[in-house]
Each structure stands twice: as C-alpha cells, then as structure tokens.
Design a protein around this motif. Structure first.
Motif, PDB file in Angstrom:
ATOM      1  N   LYS A 133       0.827  -1.190   0.000  1.00  0.00           N
ATOM      2  CA  LYS A 133       0.000   0.000   0.000  1.00  0.00           C
ATOM      3  C   LYS A 133       0.868   1.250   0.000  1.00  0.00           C
ATOM      4  CE  LYS A 133      -3.977  -2.108   2.326  1.00  0.00           C
ATOM      5  NZ  LYS A 133      -4.841  -2.085   3.535  1.00  0.00           N
ATOM      6  N   ASP A 134       1.926   1.254   0.821  1.00  0.00           N
ATOM      7  CA  ASP A 134       2.821   2.408   0.852  1.00  0.00           C
ATOM      8  C   ASP A 134       3.475   2.622  -0.511  1.00  0.00           C
ATOM      9  OD1 ASP A 134       2.200   2.762   3.486  1.00  0.00           O
ATOM     10  OD2 ASP A 134       3.986   1.681   4.242  1.00  0.00           O
ATOM     11  N   LEU A 135       3.844   1.534  -1.173  1.00  0.00           N
ATOM     12  CA  LEU A 135       4.462   1.658  -2.502  1.00  0.00           C
ATOM     13  C   LEU A 135       3.468   2.260  -3.480  1.00  0.00           C
ATOM     14  CD1 LEU A 135       6.805  -0.869  -4.243  1.00  0.00           C
ATOM     15  CD2 LEU A 135       4.873   0.080  -5.494  1.00  0.00           C
ATOM     16  N   CYS A 136       2.203   1.819  -3.407  1.00  0.00           N
ATOM     17  CA  CYS A 136       1.189   2.348  -4.305  1.00  0.00           C
ATOM     18  C   CYS A 136       0.958   3.834  -4.057  1.00  0.00           C
ATOM     19  CB  CYS A 136      -0.118   1.582  -4.133  1.00  0.00           C
ATOM     20  SG  CYS A 136      -0.051  -0.128  -4.738  1.00  0.00           S
ATOM     21  N   ARG A 137       0.918   4.252  -2.764  1.00  0.00           N
ATOM     22  CA  ARG A 137       0.717   5.661  -2.469  1.00  0.00           C
ATOM     23  C   ARG A 137       1.871   6.493  -3.021  1.00  0.00           C
ATOM     24  NH1 ARG A 137      -0.788   3.350   2.675  1.00  0.00           N
ATOM     25  NH2 ARG A 137      -3.073   3.461   2.974  1.00  0.00           N
ATOM     26  N   ALA A 138       3.090   5.994  -2.874  1.00  0.00           N
ATOM     27  CA  ALA A 138       4.244   6.721  -3.408  1.00  0.00           C
ATOM     28  C   ALA A 138       4.176   6.792  -4.935  1.00  0.00           C
ATOM     29  CB  ALA A 138       5.538   6.031  -2.964  1.00  0.00           C
ATOM     30  N   TYR A 139       3.684   5.754  -5.546  1.00  0.00           N
ATOM     31  CA  TYR A 139       3.619   5.684  -7.021  1.00  0.00           C
ATOM     32  C   TYR A 139       2.618   6.693  -7.558  1.00  0.00           C
ATOM     33  CZ  TYR A 139       2.884   3.622 -11.676  1.00  0.00           C
ATOM     34  OH  TYR A 139       2.770   3.409 -13.026  1.00  0.00           O
ATOM     35  N   TRP A 140       1.440   6.797  -6.906  1.00  0.00           N
ATOM     36  CA  TRP A 140       0.383   7.664  -7.426  1.00  0.00           C
ATOM     37  C   TRP A 140       0.451   9.100  -6.871  1.00  0.00           C
ATOM     38  CZ3 TRP A 140      -1.783   6.320 -11.632  1.00  0.00           C
ATOM     39  CH2 TRP A 140      -2.072   4.983 -11.932  1.00  0.00           C
ATOM     40  N   GLU A 141       1.350   9.410  -5.992  1.00  0.00           N
ATOM     41  CA  GLU A 141       1.416  10.763  -5.411  1.00  0.00           C
ATOM     42  C   GLU A 141       1.894  11.763  -6.464  1.00  0.00           C
ATOM     43  OE1 GLU A 141       3.514  13.158  -1.683  1.00  0.00           O
ATOM     44  OE2 GLU A 141       3.887  11.002  -2.004  1.00  0.00           O
ATOM     45  N   PHE A 142       1.231  12.963  -6.498  1.00  0.00           N
ATOM     46  CA  PHE A 142       1.636  13.985  -7.478  1.00  0.00           C
ATOM     47  C   PHE A 142       1.621  15.336  -6.791  1.00  0.00           C
ATOM     48  CE2 PHE A 142      -2.925  13.566  -7.654  1.00  0.00           C
ATOM     49  CZ  PHE A 142      -3.416  14.857  -7.760  1.00  0.00           C
ATOM     50  N   THR A 143       2.360  16.245  -7.356  1.00  0.00           N
ATOM     51  CA  THR A 143       2.421  17.604  -6.821  1.00  0.00           C
ATOM     52  C   THR A 143       1.329  18.467  -7.422  1.00  0.00           C
ATOM     53  OG1 THR A 143       4.045  18.185  -8.513  1.00  0.00           O
ATOM     54  CG2 THR A 143       4.881  17.456  -6.371  1.00  0.00           C
ATOM     55  N   GLN A 144       1.071  18.242  -8.702  1.00  0.00           N
ATOM     56  CA  GLN A 144      -0.010  18.904  -9.424  1.00  0.00           C
ATOM     57  C   GLN A 144      -0.323  18.033 -10.637  1.00  0.00           C
ATOM     58  OE1 GLN A 144       1.457  22.741 -10.612  1.00  0.00           O
ATOM     59  NE2 GLN A 144       2.818  21.907 -12.188  1.00  0.00           N
ATOM     60  N   PRO A 145      -1.522  18.171 -11.217  1.00  0.00           N
ATOM     61  CA  PRO A 145      -1.855  17.342 -12.382  1.00  0.00           C
ATOM     62  C   PRO A 145      -0.783  17.441 -13.468  1.00  0.00           C
ATOM     63  CG  PRO A 145      -3.804  18.489 -11.627  1.00  0.00           C
ATOM     64  CD  PRO A 145      -2.655  19.044 -10.830  1.00  0.00           C
ATOM     65  N   GLY A 146      -0.280  16.306 -13.857  1.00  0.00           N
ATOM     66  CA  GLY A 146       0.753  16.256 -14.885  1.00  0.00           C
ATOM     67  C   GLY A 146       2.139  16.131 -14.307  1.00  0.00           C
ATOM     68  N   ALA A 147       2.289  16.233 -12.987  1.00  0.00           N
ATOM     69  CA  ALA A 147       3.629  16.173 -12.385  1.00  0.00           C
ATOM     70  C   ALA A 147       3.586  15.199 -11.209  1.00  0.00           C
ATOM     71  CB  ALA A 147       4.080  17.555 -11.920  1.00  0.00           C
ATOM     72  N   TRP A 148       4.341  14.107 -11.315  1.00  0.00           N
ATOM     73  CA  TRP A 148       4.386  13.104 -10.258  1.00  0.00           C
ATOM     74  C   TRP A 148       5.362  13.542  -9.176  1.00  0.00           C
ATOM     75  CZ3 TRP A 148       0.467  10.059 -10.708  1.00  0.00           C
ATOM     76  CH2 TRP A 148      -0.018   9.710 -11.970  1.00  0.00           C
ATOM     77  N   ALA A 149       5.070  13.118  -7.965  1.00  0.00           N
ATOM     78  CA  ALA A 149       5.909  13.520  -6.837  1.00  0.00           C
ATOM     79  C   ALA A 149       7.305  12.905  -6.953  1.00  0.00           C
ATOM     80  CB  ALA A 149       5.266  13.121  -5.514  1.00  0.00           C
ATOM     81  N   ARG A 150       7.448  11.764  -7.537  1.00  0.00           N
ATOM     82  CA  ARG A 150       8.751  11.090  -7.693  1.00  0.00           C
ATOM     83  C   ARG A 150       8.660  10.158  -8.903  1.00  0.00           C
ATOM     84  NH1 ARG A 150       6.041   9.526  -3.391  1.00  0.00           N
ATOM     85  NH2 ARG A 150       7.245  10.904  -2.022  1.00  0.00           N
ATOM     86  N   ASN A 151       9.788   9.903  -9.525  1.00  0.00           N
ATOM     87  CA  ASN A 151       9.772   8.971 -10.655  1.00  0.00           C
ATOM     88  C   ASN A 151       9.860   7.542 -10.137  1.00  0.00           C
ATOM     89  OD1 ASN A 151      12.547   8.400 -10.154  1.00  0.00           O
ATOM     90  ND2 ASN A 151      13.151  10.168 -11.410  1.00  0.00           N
ATOM     91  N   VAL A 152       9.659   6.605 -11.004  1.00  0.00           N
ATOM     92  CA  VAL A 152       9.562   5.204 -10.598  1.00  0.00           C
ATOM     93  C   VAL A 152      10.883   4.718 -10.017  1.00  0.00           C
ATOM     94  CG1 VAL A 152       9.156   2.843 -11.420  1.00  0.00           C
ATOM     95  CG2 VAL A 152       7.759   4.727 -12.271  1.00  0.00           C
ATOM     96  N   ALA A 153      11.993   5.170 -10.578  1.00  0.00           N
ATOM     97  CA  ALA A 153      13.301   4.708 -10.112  1.00  0.00           C
ATOM     98  C   ALA A 153      13.550   5.121  -8.662  1.00  0.00           C
ATOM     99  CB  ALA A 153      14.405   5.245 -11.019  1.00  0.00           C
TER     100      ALA A 153
END
Length: 560
Positions: free
Chosen positions: A12-32
C-alpha cells in the motif's frame, strides 16, 4: 486509489508513493526513486487501481480507472488542464470494454452457431441433390452423335482409370471436347438429360442456395461426375453399360462420327499453326478474323482426303514461308505475317492436291481433346466389325450351301435317328432330387460356350456337362438362319444368378435366331439339318462361331 483485498501495508505504501503527485501532470517522484522499475510496476498493477473522479466513462458514466501512469497519460488529460468538473473520457472504461468484448464474443459465437446450422442444412440439401442426380430416371431421348462421343470418352476414362468419378472439370488439366466452355456445355446438357450424374467429391461451395439454404443449382465445372444408376448398380457397371449403349447408338452414325473427328483435327491443325507462329518464330497469334478461315481450310483439306499429319506438314510450310516473307519485307503491320500464313496454307493445300505430302506428327504441345481418341478408336472398331461381319456372312453361306447338298444325299429316317442318346432333363432332375447317382454315358461333343462377360471358349465334354455349363435347366434354341447349328440357353433366368449376355444375344441374332435378350452362359453345338441331336462342331462351324463372336463384340475402343 482502491486497494485489492489481502494487500500488505508495504504494498500500500508503494502504491501511495507511485500515485502521489504535486499537481496534475507532475508526479511527486519517478519510478526509479520508488524502487526497481519492473517490481514497482508489477506491484502497483496487482495491488490497486486509481479512479479519475472527474473523467467519466461515456458508456456507464462511472469514473475511469487506470492501473499505471502510462494508462493515465493515455487519457490525454494528465496535464495542467486536468478537469475539475466531470467530462466524458475518450474511451470506455475497462468494465464497459470487457462487456463490449463479451458481447462481440457472444455475437460471434451465435454467428458461428448459425453458420454451422446453415452449413449443415446446405450439406443435407446438396447431398439430397447428388442423390437425386445419381438415381434419376432413365432418359427419354438419346444423345446426339457429338454428345454420345463425349459421353463415350467419359466412360472410357472412368473404366481405364478405375476411378469412381471424373473431374471436376476445372482441375483435370485437359479437355474432353476441345475447350473448357464446350466441356461445360456438354456436361450441363447431359446432366439435364439424365445421362450423367453429379457426385462426390464435392463441397457445399459447388452449389447455389436460396434463403432457406436449399440447393437451387450447381457449378458444372466444380463438381465430379459419374454415370447414373439406371445404367448399373455400381460406378464401373454403369460406365460399362454406357459404353455398350453408346457404341450401339453410334453404330448408325459413323458418318457423323467421321465429321466430328475431322472437325476436332481441323481445330488441332489451327492450334499447331498458331503455336508455330508464336512459340517458334515469336510472331503474333493468328488474327481473330482469320481464325475461321484457317479452320475452314484445314477442315476442307481433311474432308478431301488429307490426313491430319499431312495438314500439319502444310501448316509448317505455310508458317515458314510467311515468316521468310516478313523478314525480307520491311514496314509490315503487326500480325501481317500470321495473317499471311493462313493465305499460304490455302495455297499449299490447293498446290498439293496431286502431289505427295509429308506426314508430320502432332507435337505434345498441341492439346488433344479426349473425345478425339475415342472417336478414332470407335471408327477403327467399326471397320473391324464390318470386316468381321463380312467374314461371318461368307462362312455362313458356305456352311448352309454344304448342308443343302448333304441333305440331298441323306435319308430322312437316318437323319432323325442318328444314334445319339438325347439328354433327358426330367430324368436328370428326378435323380438329383432323389440323390441317385447316375453315370454320365452321354456322348462326347465339341461345343462353344459364351459367358456373360463375352468370353468365347471351345470345349470338348459330354452332353450332360454341356448342359451343366448353362446351369442344367436349359432349352434348345433352333437357329433358322444356320440349319446345322443349335444353342442352349438357361430357362429359369433371374438377374442375380444369370447376368445379361449381350454378346451371345447378338450371336444368336446373327446365326438366325429370334430368342430376344439372353441371360447367363450360352452354348452352341452342331446338328444335322433335319435333326436336333447335338454333334461336335467341325472346323467350319468353329470358324463360323468365332466369326459371329468377333462380329458381335462391341466395336470401338478398349473392352470394358
């Protein structure tokens, strides 16, 4: 996000990190930054889905769900302008897509089921069509001579190949009549006249159908062919009967068969000339408007006594002369050389009327219609039959003349009591029923036996054995046309035990009997002119029987 059941907290924590974004079109972190790419993508895909609450399915109006960032990007809405108010998605949601796919699959299965049912109805209807064709009633009209020669060619092909059927026409690699179109026309006419039957192998695609999947027609060149069962109970038996029937019909039309041969050979000569021009000399084909002229010239030559091989020789000379003329004459129009070859053919035929002409063999490159060989063999057989009939008539006249002279010197009483012990059929049957053995003390005679197959044998045995050869139950048949010859024919005839004997029937007609159709084996023996007691066939009577047998055999082509 919607987590699937049984997902660990780490997932669940991994999924939250994966889908977290700062604003539409910009993810909070890349997959790597989250972890190893493959592991992250697989974990997210199997652990959760993300619903886009303002992007609604155009089908069910429920929020679109995605399982990866790439699917999010594919919506073309993941940018600064991500909608805050509900909008319709570009494509249906996964559930609607699955439902649509299921519907398509169900419709496809239904269509396949309907197609299978229609195909089954078509197979049943086509099979019934073939069955009706095979067991059609006997035709009411005889074929024309040209049709008969074509049917005879078909029968000979079936008998020589041992096949159950012939065709399809579009796959045989040769023609029966001279062209594919005339083959199709012949088989259509003979099918409608019930002289041939459509048969297997055939597929449902060989037929046309109405809206109820009932066969309404067939493609003549796509089905196989055989002879209908009114001619015989088996394919080979029907073909053999067709041969006998057609040869008898054609026996009265030898002039027409001769014309057919000449017409076919005229076409072959034109094909030979055209092949020389195009293949050997690289000229254009004979112009269409000159083809009738070339055919008429070749046909006239054949009708005037030229052999096909001589016409081929003249065609070769015509082609060579025309090509030589074209090479030394500049400025000719296209096709002039080929057209000139027709003119030169006519000149050559006229010039060679009173001169010897070479014989050229027809090359294998020129197609030979199957009915050509059939017709040639038939005519040769007719000539042989006429010669055999003439020999028979000469021998019969000699025997009858001798019998008249012998009778003048013979006492009638001695003639009626010539010392032979008559075979007692009634006594033979009674002894047979009682199981009483009886010595065979009947005289030894030399006689001729003709089997239903048409085979002739000269045998020497006792009179009782001679009767046994025809099945025991026999009757004597006086032959008025030859006073010193008699026959034995079966009296209790059934078509299972005693098959038709067309050769013996014809022999009885020739020697002067009027018995009609004969079944089973038939025996011929010599008698005195004023007596009925069997006597051995002398050399003259054996020659007579052999001549009658030769004249009675079917003429033309190989025996069935």
């Amino acid at each position: 996000m919607h987590f699937h059941d049984g997902i660990t907290d780490d997932a669940k924590d991994l999924c939250r990190a994966y889908w977290e974004f700062t604003q539409p079109g910009a993810w909070a972190r890349n997959v790597a930054q989250i972890g190893q790419s493959t592991f992250v993508s697989q974990t997210v895909r199997t652990s959760c889905t993300a619903s886009l609450l303002t992007v609604l399915c155009p089908g069910c109006t429920m929020p679109i769900t995605v399982t990866s960032r790439s699917e999010m990007t594919a919506t073309r809405l993941w940018n600064d302008d991500f909608p805050l108010e509900p909008v319709a998605a570009r494509a249906p949601c996964q559930d609607c897509r699955a439902a649509a796919q299921a519907q398509v699959a169900a419709e496809k299965a239904l269509d396949e089921e309907r197609a299978a049912a229609a195909n089954e109805r078509r197979v049943e209807s086509a099979s019934a069509w073939l069955g009706r064709s095979l067991h059609a009633d006997e035709p009411t009209a005889c074929p024309t001579p040209r049709q008969a020669v074509g049917l005879l060619a078909l029968a000979e092909i079936l008998l020589s190949s041992g096949a159950e059927s012939f065709g399809p026409l579009d796959g045989i690699g040769y023609t029966v009549t001279a062209s594919a179109a005339s083959d199709t026309a012949l088989f259509r006419e003979m099918f409608l006249a019930r002289w041939i039957a459509a048969t297997t192998p055939a597929t449902v695609d060989c037929f046309t159908y109405d809206e109820d999947d009932q066969a309404t027609g067939m493609y003549v060149d796509a089905v196989s062919w055989t002879f209908p069962r009114w001619l015989g109970s088996t394919a080979r038996g029907a073909a053999s009967a067709a041969v006998d029937h057609l040869r008898r019909d054609l026996a009265d039309h030898t002039d027409a068969v001769t014309e057919i041969v000449q017409e076919l050979e005229a076409g072959m000569a034109v094909d030979y000339l055209d092949g020389l021009l195009t293949s050997r000399y690289n000229e254009l084909p004979i112009p269409d408007h000159r083809l009738p002229d070339a055919y008429d010239l070749a046909l006239e030559a054949l009708q005037n006594g030229y052999a096909l091989e001589q016409v081929l020789s003249l065609a070769w000379s015509a082609a060579a002369a025309s090509v030589a003329w074209g090479q030394r004459t500049p400025g000719l129009k296209p096709g002039a050389v080929s057209s000139a070859s027709v003119t030169n053919l006519g000149r050559g035929i006229g010039f060679a009327k009173d001169r010897p002409v070479r014989h050229y063999d027809l090359p294998n490159s020129v197609p030979r219609p199957a009915m050509h060989g059939t017709a040639v063999r038939f005519l040769a057989g007719q000539e042989a039959a006429q010669a055999a009939l003439a020999r028979f008539a000469a021998v019969q006249q000699r025997i009858n003349s001798r019998a008249d002279l012998e009778q003048l010197d013979r006492d009638v009483e001695d003639t009626l009591d010539d010392g032979w012990k008559t075979f007692d059929t009634h006594e033979w049957l009674q002894n047979l029923a009682e199981g009483t053995p009886e010595p065979d003390d009947t005289p030894v005679v030399t006689y001729a036996s003709v089997a239903p197959s048409g085979d002739l044998t000269i045998q020497t045995a006792t009179e009782r054995q001679m009767h046994d050869d025809t099945g025991g139950m026999t009757e004597g048949l006086p032959l008025d046309g030859t006073a010193t010859l008699d026959a034995l024919v079966p009296t209790f005839v059934d078509h299972e035990t005693h098959q038709p004997n067309p050769v013996a029937t014809r022999m009885i007609e020739l020697v002067g009997g009027g018995y009609g159709i004969v079944n089973g084996p038939v025996v011929f023996f010599q008698t005195l002119k004023a007596g009925r007691a069997p006597r051995s066939l002398d050399d003259d009577h054996q020659e007579l029987i052999r001549a009658a047998h030769e004249a009675a055999k079917p003429a033309g082509g190989a025996e069935a």
